[in-house]
Design an enzyme around this catalytic site. Sequence first.
Site, mmCIF file in Angstrom:
data_model
loop_
_atom_site.group_PDB
_atom_site.id
_atom_site.type_symbol
_atom_site.label_atom_id
_atom_site.label_comp_id
_atom_site.label_asym_id
_atom_site.label_seq_id
_atom_site.Cartn_x
_atom_site.Cartn_y
_atom_site.Cartn_z
ATOM 1 C CB CYS A 198 -0.930 0.002 1.201
ATOM 2 S SG CYS A 198 -2.191 -1.263 1.121
ATOM 3 C CB CYS A 351 12.361 3.443 -6.521
ATOM 4 S SG CYS A 351 13.200 2.680 -5.130
HETATM 5 N N1 LIG Z 1 5.238 -7.972 12.667
HETATM 6 C C1 LIG Z 1 4.495 -6.955 13.104
HETATM 7 N N2 LIG Z 1 4.313 -6.776 14.430
HETATM 8 C C2 LIG Z 1 3.568 -5.737 14.889
HETATM 9 N N3 LIG Z 1 2.964 -4.832 14.086
HETATM 10 C C3 LIG Z 1 3.122 -4.968 12.764
HETATM 11 C C4 LIG Z 1 3.897 -6.030 12.202
HETATM 12 N N4 LIG Z 1 3.874 -5.898 10.855
HETATM 13 C C5 LIG Z 1 3.133 -4.793 10.584
HETATM 14 N N5 LIG Z 1 2.689 -4.245 11.728
HETATM 15 C C6 LIG Z 1 1.848 -3.034 11.852
HETATM 16 O O1 LIG Z 1 0.665 -3.231 11.122
HETATM 17 C C7 LIG Z 1 0.174 -1.979 10.659
HETATM 18 C C8 LIG Z 1 -0.239 -2.107 9.207
HETATM 19 O O2 LIG Z 1 -0.888 -0.943 8.875
HETATM 20 P P1 LIG Z 1 -0.927 -0.308 7.415
HETATM 21 O O3 LIG Z 1 -1.030 -1.394 6.423
HETATM 22 O O4 LIG Z 1 -2.034 0.676 7.387
HETATM 23 O O5 LIG Z 1 0.510 0.290 7.192
HETATM 24 P P2 LIG Z 1 1.526 1.359 7.789
HETATM 25 O O6 LIG Z 1 2.786 0.614 7.956
HETATM 26 O O7 LIG Z 1 1.032 2.122 8.955
HETATM 27 O O8 LIG Z 1 1.560 2.396 6.605
HETATM 28 P P3 LIG Z 1 2.481 2.607 5.335
HETATM 29 O O9 LIG Z 1 3.171 1.276 5.077
HETATM 30 O O10 LIG Z 1 1.541 2.991 4.239
HETATM 31 O O11 LIG Z 1 3.406 3.686 5.726
HETATM 32 C C9 LIG Z 1 1.271 -0.959 10.855
HETATM 33 O O12 LIG Z 1 0.908 -0.080 11.890
HETATM 34 C C10 LIG Z 1 2.495 -1.792 11.225
HETATM 35 O O13 LIG Z 1 3.360 -1.139 12.130
#
Ligand SMILES: Nc1ncnc2c1ncn2[C@@H]1O[C@H](COP(=O)(O)OP(=O)(O)OP(=O)(O)O)[C@@H](O)[C@H]1O
Length: 393
Positions: A198, A351
């Site tokens: 995303c 990129c």
């Molecule tokens: N292994 C993990 N353990 C804990 N939290 C996680 C893990 N992987 C992803 N997350 C959390 O899950 C959430 C996914 O949210 P989202 O897909 O909206 O993306 P984002 O990382 O906040 O945004 P973007 O990638 O667009 O900057 C995030 O807040 C991220 O920190």
Amino acid sequence: MSQLPPLVEPAAELTVDEVRRYSRHLIIPDVGMAGQKRLKNAKVLCVGAGGLGSPALMYLAAAGVGTLGIVEFDTVDESNLQRQIIHGQSDIGRSKAESARDSVKEINPYTEVVLHEERLEADNVMEIFGQYDLIVDGTDNFATRYLVNDACVLLNKPYVWGSIYRFDGQASVFWSEHGPCYRCLYPEPPPPGMVPSCAEGGVLGVLCASIGSIQVNEAIKLLQGIGEPLVGRLMIYDALEMTYRTVKVRKDPECAVCGKNPTVTELIDYEAFCGVVSEEAQEAALGSTITPRQLKEWLDAGENIDLIDVREPGEYEIVQIPGSRLIPKNEFLMGRALEDMPQDKRIVLNCKTGVRSAEVLAVLHAAGFKDSVHLGGGVIGWVNQIEPEKPVY
Ligand SMILES: Nc1ncnc2c1ncn2[C@@H]1O[C@H](COP(=O)(O)OP(=O)(O)OP(=O)(O)O)[C@@H](O)[C@H]1O
């Protein structure tokens, strides 16, 4: 899949305040007092308090789930607020876990919140998941999804999964005791760089609400043992066409983790399994990565270079490095862009952060453009170091 037995026993009783609060649930015949008491007794873990985790946590709390766990390691960024509605303007820079907890408490003070302020990994997942009845996944990366899946199979927990990209959403419930697991549907992660995240491709904010609320709907059904769960079915939602459809997903007898002869019997190294950056890209980038300052020197000196930005047009529109031209990564992966590569200039790729340009660099090196290089840190690094007045995203 027919109805499954309830996942949790009912709590002993609801208080007078709780009866008032949940009255619109209590008068639904399929929920009633017993159903609401089951929600009160339920322990649900939400992995991630981001796009999907926001609506999921808010509706789980409002519904009266007694204990909500939140695993999250990140802080709130301004670019999260377009979709991560559990956080607000004043939460920018705060821990997402704490910000989410405060919102949950505001929505429902009777919900107990347990924070796990760490990244979910192979060495903490079993201990954390062991404390909950059901896992809702609101994360955005393949390594975490395979980790969540495998831990759920090993612990026999239902895994309520959702995924979002631009206008498209998917949801399912993976529960190996009663149906397929995530690996039955997707045995292998896609090759690194093939499926944009995303952060690369964008996501419609409200799509998170559509898919996150479907995940909550499934969680509530499983906890209470009502309705037809999405076990063995994949729900596919197209917000542009406004269509919902479900397709059957069968359990794979050869599945590596839940099949008859599993090869994955304990947790593995998920970052390596999902290969966040391909080995070819890592190899290509070795000795062929330049810094923003180096690029600036080359541009100022009028060096004979062709600066190619491999992001998507929407990203290029937001911010570019002066003198760059746009050729999206896929044009290289499909081989179409190679014909137009100059023979008399050094190619410099960029990129957003340097991951996609490294993938393209590997393609160029393999095609014989051995002196091409890429910009480490991408356009974000460029803006931070060279043109700080420009926007980042
Ligand atoms: N292994 C993990 N353990 C804990 N939290 C996680 C893990 N992987 C992803 N997350 C959390 O899950 C959430 C996914 O949210 P989202 O897909 O909206 O993306 P984002 O990382 O906040 O945004 P973007 O990638 O667009 O900057 C995030 O807040 C991220 O920190």
